[in-house]
Structure formats: structure tokens, C-alpha cells
Design an enzyme around this catalytic site. Structure first.
Site, PDB file in Angstrom:
ATOM      1  N   ASP A  34       0.823  -1.207   0.000  1.00  0.00           N
ATOM      2  CA  ASP A  34       0.000   0.000   0.000  1.00  0.00           C
ATOM      3  C   ASP A  34       0.859   1.260   0.000  1.00  0.00           C
ATOM      4  OD1 ASP A  34      -2.093  -1.613   0.170  1.00  0.00           O
ATOM      5  OD2 ASP A  34      -2.834  -0.894   2.106  1.00  0.00           O
ATOM      6  N   SER A  83     -14.754   7.549  -1.848  1.00  0.00           N
ATOM      7  CA  SER A  83     -13.514   7.143  -1.206  1.00  0.00           C
ATOM      8  C   SER A  83     -13.090   8.282  -0.271  1.00  0.00           C
ATOM      9  CB  SER A  83     -12.515   6.905  -2.332  1.00  0.00           C
ATOM     10  OG  SER A  83     -11.265   6.705  -1.812  1.00  0.00           O
ATOM     11  N   LEU A  84     -11.918   8.213   0.297  1.00  0.00           N
ATOM     12  CA  LEU A  84     -11.443   9.291   1.173  1.00  0.00           C
ATOM     13  C   LEU A  84     -10.106   9.795   0.668  1.00  0.00           C
ATOM     14  CD1 LEU A  84     -11.966   7.837   4.779  1.00  0.00           C
ATOM     15  CD2 LEU A  84     -13.172   9.752   3.749  1.00  0.00           C
ATOM     16  N   GLU A 114     -11.911   7.960  14.203  1.00  0.00           N
ATOM     17  CA  GLU A 114     -12.259   6.528  14.254  1.00  0.00           C
ATOM     18  C   GLU A 114     -11.117   5.723  13.663  1.00  0.00           C
ATOM     19  OE1 GLU A 114     -15.689   6.024  11.745  1.00  0.00           O
ATOM     20  OE2 GLU A 114     -16.853   7.461  12.913  1.00  0.00           O
ATOM     21  N   LYS A 116      -9.356   3.479  11.081  1.00  0.00           N
ATOM     22  CA  LYS A 116      -9.596   3.170   9.669  1.00  0.00           C
ATOM     23  C   LYS A 116      -9.392   1.669   9.524  1.00  0.00           C
ATOM     24  CE  LYS A 116      -8.197   4.568   5.025  1.00  0.00           C
ATOM     25  NZ  LYS A 116      -8.279   3.244   4.495  1.00  0.00           N
ATOM     26  N   ASP A 118      -8.934  -1.829   7.956  1.00  0.00           N
ATOM     27  CA  ASP A 118      -8.332  -2.227   6.689  1.00  0.00           C
ATOM     28  C   ASP A 118      -9.051  -3.457   6.150  1.00  0.00           C
ATOM     29  OD1 ASP A 118      -6.637  -1.950   4.639  1.00  0.00           O
ATOM     30  OD2 ASP A 118      -4.866  -2.727   5.647  1.00  0.00           O
ATOM     31  N   ARG A 137     -18.301  -1.805  -3.008  1.00  0.00           N
ATOM     32  CA  ARG A 137     -18.207  -0.437  -3.511  1.00  0.00           C
ATOM     33  C   ARG A 137     -18.100  -0.430  -5.031  1.00  0.00           C
ATOM     34  NH1 ARG A 137     -13.677   3.388  -1.308  1.00  0.00           N
ATOM     35  NH2 ARG A 137     -12.346   1.974  -2.455  1.00  0.00           N
ATOM     36  N   GLU A 176     -17.285  -1.683   6.767  1.00  0.00           N
ATOM     37  CA  GLU A 176     -16.124  -2.428   6.300  1.00  0.00           C
ATOM     38  C   GLU A 176     -16.240  -3.875   6.756  1.00  0.00           C
ATOM     39  OE1 GLU A 176     -14.369  -0.029   4.864  1.00  0.00           O
ATOM     40  OE2 GLU A 176     -12.438  -0.961   4.409  1.00  0.00           O
ATOM     41  N   TYR A 228     -20.024   2.347   9.844  1.00  0.00           N
ATOM     42  CA  TYR A 228     -19.639   3.688  10.291  1.00  0.00           C
ATOM     43  C   TYR A 228     -20.326   4.811   9.518  1.00  0.00           C
ATOM     44  CZ  TYR A 228     -16.491   2.464   6.473  1.00  0.00           C
ATOM     45  OH  TYR A 228     -15.979   2.002   5.292  1.00  0.00           O
ATOM     46  N   LYS A 295     -13.554  12.893  10.897  1.00  0.00           N
ATOM     47  CA  LYS A 295     -14.790  13.348  10.245  1.00  0.00           C
ATOM     48  C   LYS A 295     -15.397  14.517  11.008  1.00  0.00           C
ATOM     49  CE  LYS A 295     -15.909   8.557   9.174  1.00  0.00           C
ATOM     50  NZ  LYS A 295     -16.804   7.430   9.387  1.00  0.00           N
ATOM     51  N   LYS A 319      -3.071   8.301   7.626  1.00  0.00           N
ATOM     52  CA  LYS A 319      -2.506   6.945   7.656  1.00  0.00           C
ATOM     53  C   LYS A 319      -1.248   6.912   8.508  1.00  0.00           C
ATOM     54  CE  LYS A 319      -4.049   5.031   3.345  1.00  0.00           C
ATOM     55  NZ  LYS A 319      -3.669   3.878   2.551  1.00  0.00           N
ATOM     56  N   CYS A 413      23.306 -18.451 -13.950  1.00  0.00           N
ATOM     57  CA  CYS A 413      22.625 -19.032 -12.796  1.00  0.00           C
ATOM     58  C   CYS A 413      23.654 -19.296 -11.695  1.00  0.00           C
ATOM     59  CB  CYS A 413      21.941 -20.332 -13.214  1.00  0.00           C
ATOM     60  SG  CYS A 413      21.359 -21.294 -11.801  1.00  0.00           S
ATOM     61  N   CYS A 416      24.026 -23.414 -11.361  1.00  0.00           N
ATOM     62  CA  CYS A 416      24.565 -24.315 -12.397  1.00  0.00           C
ATOM     63  C   CYS A 416      25.355 -23.576 -13.458  1.00  0.00           C
ATOM     64  CB  CYS A 416      23.433 -25.117 -13.034  1.00  0.00           C
ATOM     65  SG  CYS A 416      22.386 -24.102 -14.102  1.00  0.00           S
ATOM     66  N   CYS A 435      16.834 -19.180 -15.012  1.00  0.00           N
ATOM     67  CA  CYS A 435      17.820 -20.170 -15.413  1.00  0.00           C
ATOM     68  C   CYS A 435      17.112 -21.131 -16.359  1.00  0.00           C
ATOM     69  CB  CYS A 435      18.328 -20.914 -14.178  1.00  0.00           C
ATOM     70  SG  CYS A 435      19.185 -22.445 -14.598  1.00  0.00           S
ATOM     71  N   CYS A 440      19.177 -27.937 -13.673  1.00  0.00           N
ATOM     72  CA  CYS A 440      19.869 -27.145 -12.645  1.00  0.00           C
ATOM     73  C   CYS A 440      19.561 -27.756 -11.268  1.00  0.00           C
ATOM     74  CB  CYS A 440      19.376 -25.712 -12.723  1.00  0.00           C
ATOM     75  SG  CYS A 440      19.852 -24.710 -11.318  1.00  0.00           S
TER      76      CYS A 440
HETATM   77  S1  IVH Z   1     -15.786   6.876   6.173  1.00  0.00           S
HETATM   78  C1  IVH Z   1     -17.394   8.839   1.934  1.00  0.00           C
HETATM   79  N1  IVH Z   1     -14.810   5.539   8.164  1.00  0.00           N
HETATM   80  O1  IVH Z   1     -11.455   3.602   4.027  1.00  0.00           O
HETATM   81  C2  IVH Z   1     -16.485   7.777   2.450  1.00  0.00           C
HETATM   82  N2  IVH Z   1     -14.177   4.882   5.972  1.00  0.00           N
HETATM   83  O2  IVH Z   1      -9.684   4.927   2.148  1.00  0.00           O
HETATM   84  C3  IVH Z   1     -16.593   7.701   3.916  1.00  0.00           C
HETATM   85  N3  IVH Z   1     -12.717   2.931   5.921  1.00  0.00           N
HETATM   86  O3  IVH Z   1     -13.766   3.952   1.410  1.00  0.00           O
HETATM   87  C4  IVH Z   1     -15.782   6.630   4.469  1.00  0.00           C
HETATM   88  N4  IVH Z   1     -12.619   2.597   8.082  1.00  0.00           N
HETATM   89  O4  IVH Z   1     -13.753   1.746   2.835  1.00  0.00           O
HETATM   90  C5  IVH Z   1     -14.842   5.675   6.828  1.00  0.00           C
HETATM   91  N5  IVH Z   1     -14.060   4.430  10.054  1.00  0.00           N
HETATM   92  C6  IVH Z   1     -14.103   4.557   8.726  1.00  0.00           C
HETATM   93  C7  IVH Z   1     -13.399   3.686   7.869  1.00  0.00           C
HETATM   94  C8  IVH Z   1     -13.461   3.890   6.497  1.00  0.00           C
HETATM   95  C9  IVH Z   1     -12.233   2.154   6.894  1.00  0.00           C
HETATM   96  C10 IVH Z   1     -12.445   2.715   4.491  1.00  0.00           C
HETATM   97  C11 IVH Z   1     -13.632   2.931   3.581  1.00  0.00           C
HETATM   98  C12 IVH Z   1     -13.214   4.041   2.682  1.00  0.00           C
HETATM   99  C13 IVH Z   1     -11.738   3.879   2.673  1.00  0.00           C
HETATM  100  C14 IVH Z   1     -11.033   5.116   2.203  1.00  0.00           C
END
Ligand code: IVH
Length: 685
Positions: A34, A83-84, A114, A116, A118, A137, A176, A228, A295, A319, A413, A416, A435, A440
Site C-alpha cells: 500500500d 472514497s477518502l 475513528e 480506519k 483495513d 463499492r 467495512e 460507520y 470526520k 494513515k 545461474c 549451475c 535459469c 539445474c
Molecule cells: S468513512 C465517503 N470511516 O477507508 C467515504 N471509511 O480509504 C466515507 N474505511 O472507502 C468513508 N474505516 O472503505 C470511513 N471508520 C471509517 C473507515 C473507512 C475504513 C475505508 C472505507 C473508505 C476507505 C477510504
């Protein structure tokens, strides 16, 4: 005019990131970490900001990424799933907070922090309090309908906890799906024991699980969920929240799982404290988190701030930096794999990172070493970001010893001394070397070890130490030689007593009656993993039949594309391989699928032979996987999407876009009853 170097780099990045997105979202098989991805993505963004007029309208920055998977219905999201934006830097986080404050000058703002999670983003739809649909999504506007798979998650309630008559008319909740660390480790241990590829990290394991077509299999996977956010909502009644904090509270009251950890913050210093608290908590959490989501708390203020094409302006992901460590690169070793691939590996002064001691790290390929100019003796930075294998991400140039020379990849190699051959790697990430000598010793050893491994022929005692001696003494040069070994020969080896020699011979004897797929997998044909071996074994039934197959006939199988089919056919064309098969047969190694696996008779002559099928919706009593197996056993082929070439659509309840498309193309539509009738007449034929 020649494009400028930055334009050239820009185009290169667009192409590369598209490929990486495809590997990540569609195949669920990411090719880089990532962090490496984020770096490339950021470089792309910066180039776009520097020359906005050159921006490709289809640039990965303009899309969320990910296409719907084949095999599931694609459904439009009632409200897009965004997405974020993300950042690794405190300064950028500060800038974000100030930006939002400037847009809302008259307000004192509250923020939530909150974890995040994974995992894989999903949307759950409840109508009248009943769970009716779950979508991935996908590309943000359309997702895959994975309702049946999500129904197998225990913590997703099929009904919301509400008093009679008070259920919201429509409630879409977003969250998630993830796999706990413990569940992930257990799953991987099982996969390794069965000879299947382990998943690289819990997120891949989750994505791989959710895209399985058989919900019964999904039910075996240790998946969990946390919610969430909201999507479309109508008549929420008492559940109507005004802030993120009250939203989480309402979700919990409705019986939906939410994260037990979140922080409400009045200013940036409280946010940084929360981030620190979360980072400390991180190792204790039973799921992977790669950062935090910050948020705006008040939902009404979010509307005033709005969003960009891709992400809301009221939230940001912060991150955590992947744990890195510095250490000395003692040497670059080149490993020779079973198929001859030459893989450079960093041998390091042992160093502690992310909870384990690391003394080796992958260097991927020669191109990667050249690009990063990694030299033996350098101090390097290694990183472990949720992935199992640590990677060398950079060099500390200030610490480079004066005599360190650029690394020259061996032309031969290391085992060999055959002249290495260049191969184009499957991805755009570089070229590799191999190779070309099938004799070998390193390749021979790796092939024998693979044959004996638990996932393949499962021969007790056939570990690396024994194989090394067998090959060094010329006692076994291919897998058929193993079956000629005598008690006396084995006893003559170091650390081999009478008893262990006898055990190994017993193990060899037992291996003669293993399932056909294990033989196929054990042969180590390029691209034939355990899953493909099972498909091939089921389709062909025995070795003789398999050897008669053409590239086209193999490609007709689910899971088998041109690359695999080519590889199988050319493996069997090699006279040395044909002799090997004959010798194994002469030693009594069975090469016949057990009756449950055989598929030849029905598929060659079945009434469905030559027909192409698409499955959609929920069937009354068959899972899709079962239906697909029946079709294949009767000689039909199952494909993911409806086209003019489709002969039949097998449609169940709640069929979606595929049904409409089939109707518009005049494809024959059958329900489960009609399908079973067709099969009966097929079995009689
Ligand atoms: S809020 C409008 N809250 O992270 C999008 N996302 O990298 C609001 N994710 O697409 C997303 N934990 O899949 C939100 N506590 C959390 C999250 C979260 C994981 C994911 C989610 C999002 C991605 C963005």
C-alpha cells in the site's frame, strides 16, 4: 515534438496505477505494498497539479477504482460510495482542518476520530427493517451484489432491532468487512496445509472471500463487519441522527456492529491526542488498521462543505507510517525457484520491525535493484506494512561505504552457471531473469521438495535436508527416481537411520494412491496451483485424457485462461515430461481422479455440451457453485456476463441487470426447475 520527461512520467504512472488498481480491486491480488502504491499515486497527483491541462480525463485520480467482478450482478448504488482523501503528514492534516474551518467561519467545529479499518467497503440495505441487499463499492457508482455472501456473516442482522411499526422505510448503512488477525492466521495455516497459496494480508483474504461464488464457502471464512456511515435513508424515525457520534449510537441500538473505539474532539490538539491513543491501541486491536478517519461530527455541516468527484470534503484519512527500520544489507543473494526464476533476496543484519526479527527481505527483481540503486554494504530501509514479507524500500545514501559498487545482476545461474535468460514479467513492474536449464540442481531440489510437500503428494520425511543429499549424490534427479530408492541407499545418507529410511519408503508407497489433482499440482507445471489442478483433474478424469487436451478445450474451463492452458499443453508436449509420466505410471503412481472428480463422460457427451451459461439471482435450492458444477459436468460452460454468445441464462429470485440484458438479447431464460429437467434428459442420453 517529443513529450517532456514529466509528461512521459505522467503517462507511465497513469498506465502503471491502472494496472495496480486492476490487480488490487478486480483480481484482489495486489502486486505492491500500500505504501509503495500511495507513493506512486501521490507522484501522479503532484504531476497533475503541476500540469492540469495535461490531465487524462480517465486518470485513476478521477475514479474510485475497481470494476464489478464477473459472476455477480452489478447494481447501481442509490447514493454513490465515495472514497477518502488521505495523508501521512500532520501538517497536511492541520491544513485540512483549517480549510474546513474557513468554509464554516461561523461555527465551532467538532470532529470524530475513528480507526480506519483495513478491509473491504460494503453497503447494506434494509427495507422496512429487513436486510434486502448488500453491495461492494465497485467503481463507486455500481457495486457487485454480494447479498448471499454477506448473509453468512453472523454479525449482520437479518432484521433491525426496532419496535414493531417503527422500522425505517429505507436504511442503507456503510462499513467495512474485515478478517480478524487470528482468523487470518488460521485461514492461511489451513490453506498452506492444503497446498493453496496463502493470502498476503487480512484485507486480501477478505476481498478473496467476498468474491467467492459459493456462499457456503464464504460461511467458512472468519469474516466480521463494522459499520460507520449512511447511504440512502428514508423515514428513519427515531433512528435519525444529527452527528457522527449519534449515528454510531443509533446504529448500535439497531443491532448493527460499530467500532467500540472513537473519539470526539473539539480542536486539533485533541485530534492529535486521539491519533496517538489510537496508535498505542493499534497492536491490541484484533483487526488491522492502517490509520484513522477524521470526520466532521455535525451531519448538517457536512452538507454545507460538500464533496469532490471522488471524496467528501468533510473527512480525511490519516494513515500511520508503516513501521520501518534501518539495517545493513550484507549481501544480495539470488535464489533459483522451481521454474528457474532468479529472485534477488536481501540478506540483512537482523533487525526488529513490526513485532518480528527480519534478516531477509525481498528485492523483487533486477529492475527494482537498478531503479533504487541498491548496493551490497548499503544501509537500507526496510518496511513491513501488514504484508508477510518485508521489502527494501530505499537506501540511506549518506551511509554508503566509499567502495560500494553498483549491483550487477548475475548473467549466469548462481547454481549451475547456465547463461540466464531474460523474461518479461507479467506486470509492468519490471523484467525478470530465469535459469533455462531444467537440470539445474537448485530447480531439481525445488521440484522434488514441492512434490513431497504437504499440499502436493504429502510424503512424510521428504524435507529439504533429505532432498539435498539425494540430489547431491545423484540418487534422485526427478520425482520418478524417488520411487526407485532402496532402503540401503537411504540408510547410507547422513542423519538417516533404519527407521527414518523405512518411514520415507512407506510415505512414498502411500503417495502412489493420492488424488489425481495432487499429482498434477506436484508436477509443478507453471501456473498450475492446487485450485487449477483440481479443475483440470475434474475435467479430464485421468492423465491420458488430460494429455490429449488442446489449448482451446482447456480454455473452455472456468478458471483456465490462455496463459494456463498454453502452459499445460506445452508442458505435456515436452518428450522428457512424457517420459516422466510414463515412469511414474510404471512405478504405480495412480493418475486417475477419484469417482467424485471424474467429469469426462458427462462433459464430452452431455446434452449441455457446447452451450454457454450465465447464472443470476438466487435459486430455490442450489447454490450458484452447485449449479455451475452441474452445468460443467454436463459439458456446458459457465461465463460471467451475458452476451450474444450466451445460450442460456439460469435465473433465480431477485435477478437484476443480467436478466434485463438477456431479455433484450433474446437469450433463453430458464429457472431451476427447467434447468433440472434439462439435466435429467442429459443424464439419460
Ligand atoms: S468513512 C465517503 N470511516 O477507508 C467515504 N471509511 O480509504 C466515507 N474505511 O472507502 C468513508 N474505516 O472503505 C470511513 N471508520 C471509517 C473507515 C473507512 C475504513 C475505508 C472505507 C473508505 C476507505 C477510504
Amino acid at each position: 515534438m517529443e513529450p517532456s520527461p514529466s509528461l512521459e512520467r505522467y503517462r507511465e504512472l497513469v498506465k502503471l496505477i491502472r494496472e495496480l488498481d486492476y490487480a488490487y480491486y478486480t483480481l484482489a491480488q495486489p502486486t505492491i505494498s500500500d505504501h509503495a502504491y500511495d507513493r506512486l499515486y501521490r507522484e501522479l497527483l503532484e504531476l497533475e497539479q503541476a500540469m492540469p491541462e495535461q490531465r487524462d480525463p480517465d486518470s485513476p485520480t478521477q475514479r474510485v477504482g475497481g470494476k464489478p467482478l464477473e459472476g455477480f450482478d452489478s447494481v447501481a448504488h442509490a447514493m454513490p460510495m465515495m472514497s477518502l482523501d488521505n495523508t501521512y503528514s500532520r501538517d497536511e492534516l492541520q491544513a485540512f482542518l483549517q480549510r474546513v474551518a474557513k468554509w464554516l467561519p461561523d461555527q465551532s467545529l467538532e470532529w470524530t476520530v475513528e480507526p480506519k479499518i483495513d478491509g473491504v467497503a460494503i453497503s447494506l440495505r434494509y427495507e422496512g427493517g429487513v436486510f434486502v441487499q448488500g453491495l461492494t463499492r465497485g467503481d463507486g457508482t455500481h457495486g457487485d451484489d454480494i447479498t448471499q455472501n454477506l448473509r453468512t456473516l453472523r454479525r449482520i442482522p437479518s432484521k433491525l432491532k426496532v419496535e414493531t411499526g417503527t422500522a425505517p422505510q429505507v436504511l442503507e448503512v456503510r462499513g467495512e468487512v474485515y478478517m480478524s488477525r487470528a482468523g487470518f492466521l488460521r485461514l492461511n495455516a489451513q490453506r498452506i496445509a492444503r497446498g493453496e497459496e496463502p493470502f498476503a494480508n487480512p484485507r486480501n483474504a477478505t476481498a478473496g472471500s467476498l468474491k467467492m461464488l459459493d456462499p457456503h464457502e464464504v460461511a467458512q471464512r472468519p469474516l466480521d463487519i463494522m459499520l460507520y456511515g449512511l447511504g440512502q435513508c428514508q423515514a428513519l424515525g427515531q433512528a435519525e441522527p444529527s452527528s457522527q457520534v449519534s449515528l454510531l449510537q443509533s446504529l448500535q441500538t439497531l443491532g448493527l456492529p460499530v467500532s467500540p473505539h472513537h473519539w470526539l474532539c473539539q480542536d486539533s490538539s485533541a485530534i492529535f491526542d486521539a491519533l496517538q491513543a489510537l496508535e498505542l491501541l493499534r497492536p491490541e486491536l484484533d483487526y488491522e488498521t492502517d490509520g484513522a478517519v477524521i470526520k466532521l461530527n455535525a451531519l448538517s455541516l457536512r452538507e454545507r462543505v460538500g464533496h469532490t468527484a471522488k471524496a467528501p470534503r468533510w473527512a480525511i484519512a490519516y494513515k500511520f507510517a508503516a513501521e520501518q527500520a534501518r539495517t545493513r544489507l550484507r549481501a544480495i543473494a539470488v535464489q533459483v525457484g522451481r521454474t528457474g526464476a532468479l529472485t534477488p533476496v536481501a540478506e540483512l543484519d537482523p533487525v526488529h520491525v513490526s513485532g518480528s526479527t527480519v534478516s531477509r527481505a525481498t528485492l523483487h527483481n533486477a529492475e527494482e535493484i537498478r531503479r533504487k540503486d541498491i548496493r551490497q554494504g548499503d544501509t537500507v530501509i526496510i518496511e513491513k506494512a501488514g504484508e508477510i514479507i518485508p521489502a527494501v524500500v530505499g537506501v540511506v545514501l549518506e551511509d554508503r561505504p566509499a567502495d560500494a559498487q553498483p549491483y550487477v545482476f548475475p548473467t549466469h545461474c548462481p547454481e549451475c552457471q547456465s547463461m540466464a535468460q531474460q523474461v518479461m514479467a507479467a506486470s509492468a513492474l519490471g523484467v525478470g531473469w530465469r535459469c533455462p536449464n531444467p537440470d539445474c540442481p537448485a530447480q531439481v531440489r525445488a521440484r522434488l521438495e514441492h512434490w513431497c510437500s504437504r499440499g502436493a503428494m504429502d510424503i512424510e520425511g521428504g524435507g529439504a535436508a533429505l532432498i539435498e543429499q539425494l540430489v547431491a549424490r545423484g540418487l534422485a534427479l526427478d520425482v520418478a527416481d524417488l520411487y526407485r530408492l532402496t532402503q540401503a541407499e537411504l540408510e547410507s545418507l547422513d542423519r538417516m537411520g533404519e527407521k527414518s529410511a523405512r518411514n520415507f519408503l512407506e510415505g512414498l508407497k502411500a503417495s502412489k494412491s493420492r488424488d489425481f489433482w495432487r499429482v498434477l499440482f506436484g508436477l509443478g507445471i507453471l501456473h498450475v496451483g492446487a485450485g487449477v489442478a483440481k479443475t483440470l483433474a475434474r475435467h479430464a478424469g485421468d492423465m491420458k485424457e488430460l494429455m490429449l487436451q488442446s489449448v482451446e478445450s482447456l480454455m473452455a474451463l472456468d478458471e483456465v485462461g490462455e496463459v494456463i492452458a498454453q502452459s499445460v499443453v506445452s508442458w505435456f508436449e515436452d518428450p522428457q515430461h512424457r517420459r516422466l509420466i510414463a515412469r511414474l505410471e510404471a512405478h504405480g503412481v495412480a493418475m486417475l481422479a477419484s469417482s467424485g472428480q471424474a467429469g469426462t463422460d458427462a462433459s464430452a457427451t452431455g446434452l449441455l455440451s457446447g452451450t454457454s451459461w450465465v447464472l443470476t439471482g438466487t435459486l430455490p435450492s442450489l447454490t450458484r457453485q452447485q449449479a455451475a458444477e452441474r452445468i460443467e459436468q454436463a459439458g456446458g460452460k459457465v461465463v460471467g456476463s451475458v452476451s450474444r454468445k450466451t445460450d442460456y441464462l439460469l435465473a433465480g429470485e431477485a435477478a437484476g441487470s443480467k436478466l434485463t440484458k438477456a431479455q433484450s438479447l433474446g437469450v433463453k431464460i430458464v429457472d431451476q426447475d427447467a434447468f433440472l429437467q434439462m439435466l435429467e434428459s442429459s443424464a439419460e442420453a
